[in-house]
Design an enzyme around this catalytic site. Structure first.
Site, mmCIF file in Angstrom:
data_model
loop_
_atom_site.group_PDB
_atom_site.id
_atom_site.type_symbol
_atom_site.label_atom_id
_atom_site.label_comp_id
_atom_site.label_asym_id
_atom_site.label_seq_id
_atom_site.Cartn_x
_atom_site.Cartn_y
_atom_site.Cartn_z
ATOM 1 C CG ASN A 178 -1.778 1.196 1.355
ATOM 2 O OD1 ASN A 178 -1.846 2.015 0.439
ATOM 3 N ND2 ASN A 178 -2.453 1.336 2.492
ATOM 4 C CE LYS A 196 -0.171 3.174 4.824
ATOM 5 N NZ LYS A 196 0.041 3.250 6.261
ATOM 6 C CG HIS A 206 -5.740 1.955 5.299
ATOM 7 N ND1 HIS A 206 -5.295 2.850 6.243
ATOM 8 C CD2 HIS A 206 -4.732 1.075 5.098
ATOM 9 C CE1 HIS A 206 -4.058 2.521 6.585
ATOM 10 N NE2 HIS A 206 -3.685 1.449 5.904
ATOM 11 C CD GLU A 208 -2.781 5.433 6.832
ATOM 12 O OE1 GLU A 208 -2.815 5.507 5.585
ATOM 13 O OE2 GLU A 208 -1.836 4.909 7.453
ATOM 14 C CD GLU A 225 -3.324 -2.507 7.314
ATOM 15 O OE1 GLU A 225 -2.244 -2.759 6.767
ATOM 16 O OE2 GLU A 225 -3.928 -1.445 7.152
ATOM 17 N N GLY A 238 2.709 2.079 10.853
ATOM 18 C CA GLY A 238 3.668 3.173 10.728
ATOM 19 C C GLY A 238 4.419 3.484 12.014
ATOM 20 C CB SER A 268 5.425 -2.212 11.916
ATOM 21 O OG SER A 268 5.056 -0.893 12.280
#
Ligand code: 13P
Length: 253
Positions: free
Chosen positions: A11, A13, A97, A99, A169, A175, A214
């Site tokens: 991904n 992003k 996702h 985010e 996730e 991250g 990660s």
């Protein structure tokens, strides 16, 4: 690793111009060309989709989008539909996702429409689920996962459930460099598989569940070897073709 073909998805992003994307794919293709026990996808910004579909044609690398609207067309300024993604050759799409949930108000209700819309357009949806650190600390992980899975898959018929890819996730691992332990990843992913099994036991055996958060070349092999884990959704470490290729190789076992 189970008998399912693992999927290693990168991904990107909001990263990479078309020139950067082109340089990347030219490095990735030879690096993964001899791997045949694993499916590979890059999830790219809308602006790079068409170019990456063209460059990856004939290779084992599939090209996915990172979001879409649930309606096929209409007055939704700034949005892109499954029909449009299909039109440029995208083979899949990341949905839900964290985010997007956190920054753009993505809801389980919208996902209940997006997941079947992606399937209807012939694309593989990667449905993302996961708990915050606070939810984990409060023993609220199972409740959160149960709700996200139940709501987002409500519009998918049992016959098509196995075509959905789910990515677990944990938000605290995204991250941050704080990867979930093997035990945490296996436990949550087995729980998700059991939730799908409550709907349809044969779909639960065939559906791929990825771990994301990660994932790096150094920890990929251990995660990919877990019983219920069928691949990875990789963020930061997918931005360099080299490190992503190493994770693909780890996925091949
Ligand atoms: P990182 O691999 O950078 O933690 O990101 C994970 C992720 O969000 C993939 O979708």
């Amino acid at each position: 690793m189970s008998a399912l073909t693992p999927l290693i998805a990168g991904n990107w992003k909001m990263n990479k111009t078309r020139a950067q994307a082109e340089e990347y794919i030219q490095a990735l293709l030879p690096a993964v060309s001899s791997v045949d026990a694993v499916d590979v996808a890059i999830c790219v910004p809308f602006t790079a989709l068409e170019a990456m579909v063209d460059s990856a044609r004939g290779s084992r690398v599939e090209v996915y989008a990172q979001n879409m609207h649930q309606e096929p067309e209409g007055a939704f300024t700034g949005e892109v539909s499954a029909t449009m993604l299909n039109d440029v050759g995208a083979q899949g799409v990341v949905l839900g996702h964290s985010e997007r949930r956190e920054h753009f108000g993505e809801t389980d209700r919208a996902l209940a429409l997006k997941v079947p819309a992606a399937l209807a357009a012939g694309m593989t949806p990667i449905l993302c689920v996961g708990e915050t650190e606070g939810e984990r600390d409060n023993d609220d992980t199972d409740r959160k996962l149960r709700q996200q899975i139940k709501d987002a898959l409500a519009g998918v018929r049992d016959e098509r459930l196995a075509e959905v890819v789910i990515a677990y996730e944990p938000i605290w691992a995204i991250g941050t460099g704080r990867v979930a332990s093997a035990e945490q990843a296996q436990e949550a992913i087995a729980f998700i598989r059991a939730l799908v099994g409550d709907r349809d036991s044969s779909a639960a055996e065939k559906l791929r569940i990825l771990y994301g958060g990660s994932v790096k070349p150094e920890n990929a092999a251990e995660l990919m070897a877990l019983k219920d884990v069928n691949g990875a959704l990789v963020g930061g470490a997918s931005l360099e073709a080299d490190s992503f290729a190493q994770i693909v190789l780890a996925g091949a076992g």
